[in-house]
Design an enzyme around this catalytic site. Structure first.
Site, PDB file in Angstrom:
ATOM      1  N   LYS A  35     -21.166  20.441 -18.669  1.00 39.86           N
ATOM      2  CA  LYS A  35     -22.400  20.246 -17.897  1.00 39.86           C
ATOM      3  C   LYS A  35     -22.451  18.808 -17.351  1.00 39.86           C
ATOM      4  O   LYS A  35     -21.730  17.928 -17.830  1.00 39.86           O
ATOM      5  CB  LYS A  35     -23.608  20.499 -18.795  1.00 39.86           C
ATOM      6  CG  LYS A  35     -23.692  19.518 -19.962  1.00 39.86           C
ATOM      7  CD  LYS A  35     -24.647  19.998 -21.033  1.00 39.86           C
ATOM      8  CE  LYS A  35     -24.697  18.983 -22.169  1.00 39.86           C
ATOM      9  NZ  LYS A  35     -25.349  19.510 -23.350  1.00 39.86           N
ATOM     10  N   ARG A 131     -37.302  22.095 -28.982  1.00 36.95           N
ATOM     11  CA  ARG A 131     -37.101  21.798 -27.567  1.00 36.95           C
ATOM     12  C   ARG A 131     -36.948  23.119 -26.812  1.00 36.95           C
ATOM     13  O   ARG A 131     -37.710  23.408 -25.911  1.00 36.95           O
ATOM     14  CB  ARG A 131     -35.854  20.915 -27.412  1.00 36.95           C
ATOM     15  CG  ARG A 131     -35.599  20.424 -26.023  1.00 36.95           C
ATOM     16  CD  ARG A 131     -34.345  19.573 -25.932  1.00 36.95           C
ATOM     17  NE  ARG A 131     -33.135  20.319 -26.255  1.00 36.95           N
ATOM     18  CZ  ARG A 131     -31.896  19.837 -26.141  1.00 36.95           C
ATOM     19  NH1 ARG A 131     -31.714  18.582 -25.745  1.00 36.95           N
ATOM     20  NH2 ARG A 131     -30.866  20.575 -26.432  1.00 36.95           N
ATOM     21  N   TYR A 261     -28.910 -13.805 -11.054  1.00 41.00           N
ATOM     22  CA  TYR A 261     -30.325 -13.605 -10.716  1.00 41.00           C
ATOM     23  C   TYR A 261     -31.229 -14.028 -11.879  1.00 41.00           C
ATOM     24  O   TYR A 261     -30.946 -13.742 -13.046  1.00 41.00           O
ATOM     25  CB  TYR A 261     -30.596 -12.125 -10.452  1.00 41.00           C
ATOM     26  CG  TYR A 261     -30.135 -11.636  -9.104  1.00 41.00           C
ATOM     27  CD1 TYR A 261     -30.626 -12.179  -7.922  1.00 41.00           C
ATOM     28  CD2 TYR A 261     -29.213 -10.591  -9.025  1.00 41.00           C
ATOM     29  CE1 TYR A 261     -30.204 -11.688  -6.691  1.00 41.00           C
ATOM     30  CE2 TYR A 261     -28.791 -10.101  -7.800  1.00 41.00           C
ATOM     31  CZ  TYR A 261     -29.298 -10.667  -6.634  1.00 41.00           C
ATOM     32  OH  TYR A 261     -28.879 -10.184  -5.421  1.00 41.00           O
ATOM     33  N   MET A 309     -26.011  -5.603  -8.461  1.00 40.30           N
ATOM     34  CA  MET A 309     -25.676  -4.262  -7.976  1.00 40.30           C
ATOM     35  C   MET A 309     -24.158  -4.063  -7.851  1.00 40.30           C
ATOM     36  O   MET A 309     -23.618  -3.026  -8.239  1.00 40.30           O
ATOM     37  CB  MET A 309     -26.332  -4.020  -6.615  1.00 40.30           C
ATOM     38  CG  MET A 309     -26.146  -2.608  -6.096  1.00 40.30           C
ATOM     39  SD  MET A 309     -26.880  -2.375  -4.482  1.00 40.30           S
ATOM     40  CE  MET A 309     -28.626  -2.466  -4.869  1.00 40.30           C
TER      41      MET A 309
HETATM   42  C1  LIG Z   1     -24.701  19.429 -24.479  1.00 36.29           C
HETATM   43  C2  LIG Z   1     -24.704  20.508 -25.486  1.00 36.29           C
HETATM   44  C3  LIG Z   1     -23.709  20.578 -26.461  1.00 36.29           C
HETATM   45  C4  LIG Z   1     -22.664  19.513 -26.643  1.00 36.29           C
HETATM   46  O1  LIG Z   1     -23.216  18.418 -27.347  1.00 36.29           O
HETATM   47  P1  LIG Z   1     -22.309  17.156 -27.732  1.00 36.29           P
HETATM   48  O2  LIG Z   1     -23.178  16.341 -28.604  1.00 36.29           O
HETATM   49  O3  LIG Z   1     -21.993  16.479 -26.442  1.00 36.29           O
HETATM   50  O4  LIG Z   1     -21.101  17.709 -28.398  1.00 36.29           O
HETATM   51  C5  LIG Z   1     -23.698  21.683 -27.278  1.00 36.29           C
HETATM   52  N1  LIG Z   1     -24.639  22.652 -27.176  1.00 36.29           N
HETATM   53  C6  LIG Z   1     -25.624  22.585 -26.265  1.00 36.29           C
HETATM   54  C7  LIG Z   1     -26.614  23.694 -26.191  1.00 36.29           C
HETATM   55  C8  LIG Z   1     -25.696  21.520 -25.404  1.00 36.29           C
HETATM   56  O5  LIG Z   1     -26.682  21.449 -24.515  1.00 36.29           O
END
Ligand SMILES: *Cc1c(COP(=O)(O)O)cnc(C)c1O
Length: 364
Positions: A35, A131, A261, A309
């Site tokens: 992702k 969540r 800066y 930047m």
């Molecule tokens: C992102 C995610 C993972 C992976 O988590 P990591 O800590 O990066 O290994 C696993 N399961 C779900 C549902 C996630 O959203």
């Protein structure tokens, strides 16, 4: 020569890290989490590199899945937040996605969808992170409704850990205990067959009892430890992202003069300052304070003053023979992104994932 700022992505290192995950959980299959553009590493390249050695991929939404399909990735893709609207089910079926379901509304949409496609469904249970996920008390009813429908090919019960990176805490055990209670209840009700998936990277590395049927490693694939302090379980991971640039200017700064800066860094002695062609526009965190380590030709030096930047400044007074054109590592093989992240008040996940498109990626 063009601007020397580069992100080098070591694909063999990703394959190596994935092998570690598979070796640690020999009875589980791997869903590689790609992702958010594979945590900023490039989802297409990463998925292509991993496709021969994993069973499935995990992405956040159908757009991310479409990108992988257009690139020719064929293995199943799990949408880890499921569909966001009733229209998406048809499309998800067309491109062979598996769906996570975390609300009763999604169940209704699935059951009402016109498509005859049978999905592999990842039913998410809320075991304490609060969540996403179905209330654990409602699981039995939901599972029975799903199993009785003609929309399901296979069911995978899943949950996510809130603090698997805390090895001394009891919360992960508590979440596993709640999950096991649900599983026992379903078995007592003869609620049909299902697989189980719990483990993210921290759990793959440190909670073997969580491995079950499907592991979901993310950050460890990218060679980054999920733990906030040193844990030997993560020692074999090889960093994948190398964020590099070069020295583009050098100057002597007299004692009492300032750098950058806001004049936040003042020379306590006559100093040598190197200017590096990387700034927050390239993904280096602006919150990194003076003193954050930077490697110049492999030697540690300290960030001096605010990150700009396009540039940042480094105090190289104690290094010998620094020259314009010298290689600089902002993080990578010899400087752990988690160490830079600690200085910047965040974690390695965020730093690699938020790298902007301007910083060009090169693949090994
Ligand atoms: C992102 C995610 C993972 C992976 O988590 P990591 O800590 O990066 O290994 C696993 N399961 C779900 C549902 C996630 O959203």
């Amino acid at each position: 020569m063009s601007r020397p700022t580069q992100i080098i992505i070591d694909l063999p290192a990703i394959r190596h890290n994935c092998q570690i995950a598979a070796r640690l959980a020999p009875h589980a299959q791997v869903v590689a989490m790609v992702k958010a553009d594979a945590y900023g590493h490039g989802a297409t390249q990463v998925a292509k590199a991993l496709e021969p050695q994993v069973a499935k991929f995990g992405v956040c939404c159908i757009e991310e899945a479409q990108t992988l399909r257009q690139a020719g990735v064929n293995k199943p893709i799990v949408l880890i937040e499921g569909c966001f609207s009733a229209e998406e089910y048809q499309l998800a079926a067309q491109i062979n996605c598996e769906l996570l379901i975390h609300t009763e509304q999604q169940i209704s949409q699935l059951l009402a969808s016109k498509s005859a496609f049978r999905f592999t469904i990842w039913l998410k249970l809320d075991t304490g992170m609060h969540r996403l996920g179905i209330d654990i008390e409602k699981t039995a009813a939901v599972v029975q409704a799903l199993q009785a429908s003609n929309k399901i090919e296979k069911l995978i019960l899943t949950s996510h850990f809130a603090s698997a990176d805390e090895l001394n805490g009891s919360f992960t055990s508590q979440q596993m205990f709640r999950f096991e209670q649900v599983v026992s209840k379903l078995k007592a009700l003869n609620a049909g067959a299902f697989d189980i998936s719990l483990a993210n990277s921290a759990a793959v590395l440190a909670w073997p009892q969580s491995h079950q049927d499907w592991i979901r490693p993310g950050i460890m694939l990218y060679g980054i430890s999920p733990f906030s302090d040193h844990q030997q379980q993560a020692d074999e991971l090889v960093p994948v992202m190398h964020f590099c640039s070069k020295v583009i200017a050098l100057r002597e700064v007299k004692q009492g003069e300032y750098v950058g800066y806001g004049n936040t860094w003042q020379a306590k002695r006559s100093s040598v300052i190197a200017t590096i062609a990387a700034g927050y526009g390239d993904g280096y965190p602006r919150t990194a304070p003076s003193g954050t380590p930077v490697l110049i030709k492999g030697h540690r030096a300290e960030l001096a003053g605010r990150v700009s930047m396009d540039m940042l400044s480094v105090d190289v007074t104690d290094l010998t023979a620094v020259e314009i054109g010298d290689h600089v590592e902002l993080w990578g093989a010899a400087l752990d992104v988690n160490e830079v992240a600690r200085f910047a008040g965040t974690n390695g996940y965020e730093l690699v994932t938020r790298m902007p498109p301007r910083a060009k990626r090169f693949y090994l």
